[in-house]
Design an enzyme around this catalytic site. Structure first.
Site, PDB file in Angstrom:
ATOM      1  N   TYR A 137     -79.670  48.602  -6.831  1.00  0.00           N
ATOM      2  CA  TYR A 137     -80.943  48.611  -7.557  1.00  0.00           C
ATOM      3  C   TYR A 137     -81.841  47.519  -6.983  1.00  0.00           C
ATOM      4  CZ  TYR A 137     -84.005  48.242 -11.774  1.00  0.00           C
ATOM      5  OH  TYR A 137     -85.066  48.180 -12.651  1.00  0.00           O
ATOM      6  N   LYS A 165     -81.432  52.815  -6.052  1.00  0.00           N
ATOM      7  CA  LYS A 165     -82.665  53.010  -6.797  1.00  0.00           C
ATOM      8  C   LYS A 165     -83.670  52.001  -6.277  1.00  0.00           C
ATOM      9  CE  LYS A 165     -84.871  51.983 -11.199  1.00  0.00           C
ATOM     10  NZ  LYS A 165     -84.732  51.319 -12.510  1.00  0.00           N
ATOM     11  N   ILE A 211     -85.173  57.102 -11.873  1.00  0.00           N
ATOM     12  CA  ILE A 211     -84.883  56.381 -13.110  1.00  0.00           C
ATOM     13  C   ILE A 211     -86.236  55.966 -13.664  1.00  0.00           C
ATOM     14  CG2 ILE A 211     -83.780  54.349 -14.104  1.00  0.00           C
ATOM     15  CD1 ILE A 211     -81.555  54.680 -12.042  1.00  0.00           C
TER      16      ILE A 211
END
Length: 302
Positions: A137, A165, A211
């Site tokens: 992330y 992500k 997301i």
């Protein structure tokens, strides 16, 4: 490690709180049902919009176990287990594995500057400590540490590091991750957009979803971006993605997490305030939000 596809629209689900800032478990269960009933493809407790940065370890366990129980296998559950230290990240990741999470989302360490070698070693140690799929992330504006595409490519060679992500807002960076992930030799490497406005473009470039914080406000609209894309209705998917621009324009009035939670509350959901000090929206921001929410409701967005 059980195989799982990382795909679709995954809300970093809000952590509802009472006015005293304790966790509102009953409302959390309602939000889980609301998200799933509106077609989201997975749920991500204590991400940025879930205020994971300000919850204690015990609170995170309560939130995660509640979400997993309420989901009851209907959609996968991603757990945000990244902390500043490798040691605590491993502790949180093992907690999430024991609780029954499907995927770990691990944010880069924050505050202290980290070299790319330090980031590589951090993620490698965590990956070796659990038997679960891990999503890297990257959100350098919040953490101060950017994960370079080359480093993501090195990490992709670790079997249970299965995706990334990107919330940098830099589409070139997303393309770099997609290119780096193609070199993974032991499975697929998934790419998820953490910037809501880039979801359709990430899908077109070879990514598999996003997301999306705005899904807390508009779960059906956000989920439709992926569904329409998969049906080949690209222009409609693009229009669905563009429809959130007026709402995102309200982020200028405060912390985006606070704007999202405030908007969800204004829609009639008892999610409470963000935890102090990140809990203020000026009166002009409230007026702007009300105008946008009313306009979008008239368009059928929900």
């Amino acid at each position: 490690m059980k195989p799982i596809e990382l795909k679709g629209i995954i809300p970093p689900i809000i952590t509802p709180m009472y006015e005293d800032e304790s966790i509102n478990v009953a409302e959390l269960r309602r939000q889980v049902d609301r998200m799933i009933e509106n077609g989201v493809h997975a749920l991500f407790p204590f991400g940025t919009n879930g205020e994971g940065y300000i919850l204690s370890g015990k609170e995170k366990q309560l939130v995660l176990e509640t979400v997993i129980e309420q989901c009851n296998g209907r959609v996968p559950v991603y757990a945000g287990t990244g902390c500043i230290s490798t040691r605590e990240t491993i502790e949180q990741s093992r907690m999430a594995q024991a609780a029954g999470a499907d995927v770990l989302s691990i944010i880069t360490p924050s505050f202290a500057a980290a070299s790319q070698d330090e980031l590589y070693t951090h993620y490698k140690a965590v990956a070796e400590a659990v038997d679960m799929p891990i999503v890297l992330y990257n959100i350098p504006a919040r953490t101060g540490n950017a994960l370079a595409p080359a480093t993501a490519g090195r990490l992709a060679e670790i079997e249970n590091i299965v995706g990334v992500k990107d919330s940098s807002g830099n589409f070139t960076n997303i393309l770099g991750y997609i290119d780096a992930g193609k070199k993974k030799t032991n499975g697929k490497f998934y790419n998820l957009s953490g910037n809501d406005q880039l979801i359709i473009w990430t899908l077109l470039a070879g990514g598999t979803g996003g997301i999306a914080g705005c899904a807390n406000v508009y779960p059906h609209t956000m989920a439709s971006i992926y569904d329409l894309f998969m049906e080949g209705r690209i222009e409609e998917a693009r229009e669905a993605n563009e429809s959130i621009q007026s709402f995102r324009a309200c982020f200028k009035y405060g912390n985006p997490n606070t704007i999202v939670k405030t908007a969800t509350r204004m829609l009639g959901h008892d999610v409470g305030p963000c935890r102090a000090p990140f809990n203020q929206v000026p009166e002009e921001g409230i007026k702007a939000l009300k105008k946008v929410l009313d306009e979008n409701e008239a368009k059928g967005m929900h």
